[in-house]
Design a protein around this motif. Structure first.
Motif, short mmCIF file in Angstrom:
data_model
loop_
_atom_site.label_atom_id
_atom_site.label_comp_id
_atom_site.label_asym_id
_atom_site.label_seq_id
_atom_site.Cartn_x
_atom_site.Cartn_y
_atom_site.Cartn_z
N PHE A 1 0.82 -1.31 0.03
CA PHE A 1 0.15 -0.02 0.11
C PHE A 1 0.99 1.24 0.00
CE2 PHE A 1 -1.98 3.53 2.47
CZ PHE A 1 -3.26 3.66 1.84
N VAL A 2 0.73 1.98 -0.90
CA VAL A 2 1.36 3.42 -1.00
C VAL A 2 0.51 4.64 -1.04
CG1 VAL A 2 3.38 4.81 -2.51
CG2 VAL A 2 3.54 2.16 -2.21
N SER A 3 0.22 5.25 -0.06
CA SER A 3 -0.41 6.68 0.00
C SER A 3 -0.52 7.41 1.13
CB SER A 3 -1.87 5.94 -0.29
OG SER A 3 -2.71 7.28 -0.60
N ARG A 4 -1.05 8.26 1.28
CA ARG A 4 -1.16 9.07 2.58
C ARG A 4 -2.04 8.33 3.40
NH1 ARG A 4 -2.07 15.40 0.88
NH2 ARG A 4 -2.02 14.67 -1.27
N LEU A 5 -1.74 8.40 4.62
CA LEU A 5 -2.62 7.87 5.61
C LEU A 5 -3.93 8.92 5.87
CD1 LEU A 5 -0.40 6.05 7.72
CD2 LEU A 5 -1.38 5.21 5.71
N MET A 6 -5.01 8.75 4.87
CA MET A 6 -6.16 9.84 5.29
C MET A 6 -7.30 9.05 4.94
SD MET A 6 -5.19 12.11 1.90
CE MET A 6 -6.56 13.11 2.24
N PRO A 7 -8.58 9.43 5.52
CA PRO A 7 -9.76 8.61 5.21
C PRO A 7 -10.08 8.25 3.95
CG PRO A 7 -9.97 10.48 6.83
CD PRO A 7 -8.45 10.63 6.23
N GLN A 8 -10.00 9.02 2.83
CA GLN A 8 -10.20 8.49 1.55
C GLN A 8 -9.52 7.58 0.98
OE1 GLN A 8 -8.95 12.26 -0.41
NE2 GLN A 8 -8.52 10.89 -2.08
N LYS A 9 -8.36 7.13 1.61
CA LYS A 9 -7.63 6.08 1.01
C LYS A 9 -7.84 4.61 1.61
CE LYS A 9 -5.18 8.85 -1.56
NZ LYS A 9 -5.32 8.79 -2.92
N GLY A 10 -8.65 4.70 2.81
CA GLY A 10 -9.30 3.31 3.17
C GLY A 10 -8.09 2.27 3.80
N ILE A 11 -7.21 2.84 4.35
CA ILE A 11 -6.22 2.09 5.06
C ILE A 11 -6.76 1.18 6.28
CG2 ILE A 11 -5.60 3.77 6.79
CD1 ILE A 11 -3.09 1.13 5.36
N ASP A 12 -7.92 1.80 6.86
CA ASP A 12 -8.69 1.00 7.81
C ASP A 12 -9.36 -0.47 7.44
OD1 ASP A 12 -10.21 2.50 6.36
OD2 ASP A 12 -11.76 2.74 7.94
N THR A 13 -9.75 -0.29 5.89
CA THR A 13 -10.41 -1.21 5.29
C THR A 13 -9.36 -2.30 5.11
OG1 THR A 13 -12.10 0.17 4.16
CG2 THR A 13 -11.64 -2.00 3.31
N LEU A 14 -8.13 -2.10 4.74
CA LEU A 14 -7.02 -2.91 4.55
C LEU A 14 -6.60 -3.66 5.46
CD1 LEU A 14 -5.00 -3.96 2.40
CD2 LEU A 14 -3.75 -2.20 2.55
N ILE A 15 -6.47 -2.90 6.64
CA ILE A 15 -5.93 -3.54 8.01
C ILE A 15 -6.99 -4.57 8.56
CG2 ILE A 15 -5.21 -3.23 10.43
CD1 ILE A 15 -3.28 -2.27 7.92
N ASN A 16 -8.21 -4.09 8.40
CA ASN A 16 -9.35 -5.07 8.84
C ASN A 16 -9.45 -6.40 8.18
OD1 ASN A 16 -10.36 -3.53 10.92
ND2 ASN A 16 -11.61 -2.42 9.66
#
Length: 214
Positions: A36-51
């Motif tokens: 995953f390469v991106s800013r850690l901001m709401p629109q990028k969905g890092i929470d979805t990926l970790i879950n």
């Protein structure tokens, strides 16, 4: 809306294929390496990926890793979810990385994931393609010209962490599918090389000059 009869040319973003290209090392990792390469901001969905990674672990799938490149407001959320799902040994957060150091991260990955809620045309997805990575992305505007379903990647509905986990599990258990999608990603990336994009600009200028002269 004012001039619907005009044929408006759209030229996409490009990628430097002299910098972003696949690894020449044919050795394979025992684990499937997601990136995953991106800013850690709401629109990028890092929470979805970790879950989704948590779902994989709960299903007993442990032969994977996730490298997170980037930083931002949701770093603490990412860390909380990593702890909640006991994923410390699976997730490697690298923080901000300069552009000149990014290519090696793509070359040391197997699959690129970007679960965004919205996109224009993400440069990181083009970089991943040029590096020969399959893409798993949310089905939102911005990916249509980059990702072809089951050709060079896989779609899932935004925020659907179960569907994302299913795609990740599918690729973990199908290395031959990763290889197939990878080849198509690399092939498709040629359409977005800066050389190709430059020719499109040149053709547009020449067309405009011809129109103005006539």
């Amino acid at each position: 809306k004012f001039t619907p009869y005009h044929d408006i040319k759209i030229i996409t973003n490009g990628v430097d294929t002299d910098i972003f290209f696949p690894s020449k090392d044919e050795s394979t990792s025992e684990k499937v390496r997601f990136l995953f390469v991106s800013r850690l901001m709401p629109q990028k969905g890092i929470d979805t990926l970790i879950n989704a990674c948590g779902i994989l672990k709960n299903k007993g799938l442990t032969n994977f890793s996730l490298t997170v490149v980037g930083d931002g407001h949701q770093r603490s959320l990412m860390e909380e979810l990593t702890k909640k799902h006991d994923l410390k040994e699976f997730i490697n957060h690298k923080g901000w990385i300069n552009l000149e150091n990014l290519p090696s991260f793509y070359r040391n990955a197997d699959v690129f994931v970007l679960p965004s809620s919205m996109e224009g045309m993400p440069s990181v997805a083009l970089q991943a393609m040029a590096s020969g990575l399959p893409i798993i992305a949310s089905r939102v505007e911005g990916f249509e010209e980059i990702l072809e379903e089951n050709i060079n990647g896989l779609y899932f509905e935004y925020k659907n962490e179960n569907a994302l986990a299913e795609h990740m599990a599918d690729l973990i258990s199908n290395p031959s599918k990763i290889e197939k999608l990878s080849k198509e990603s690399l092939k498709k990336s040629k359409d977005f090389s800066w050389e190709t994009i430059a020719h499109e600009y040149l053709a547009l200028y020449e067309k405009s000059l011809n129109l103005s002269q006539s």
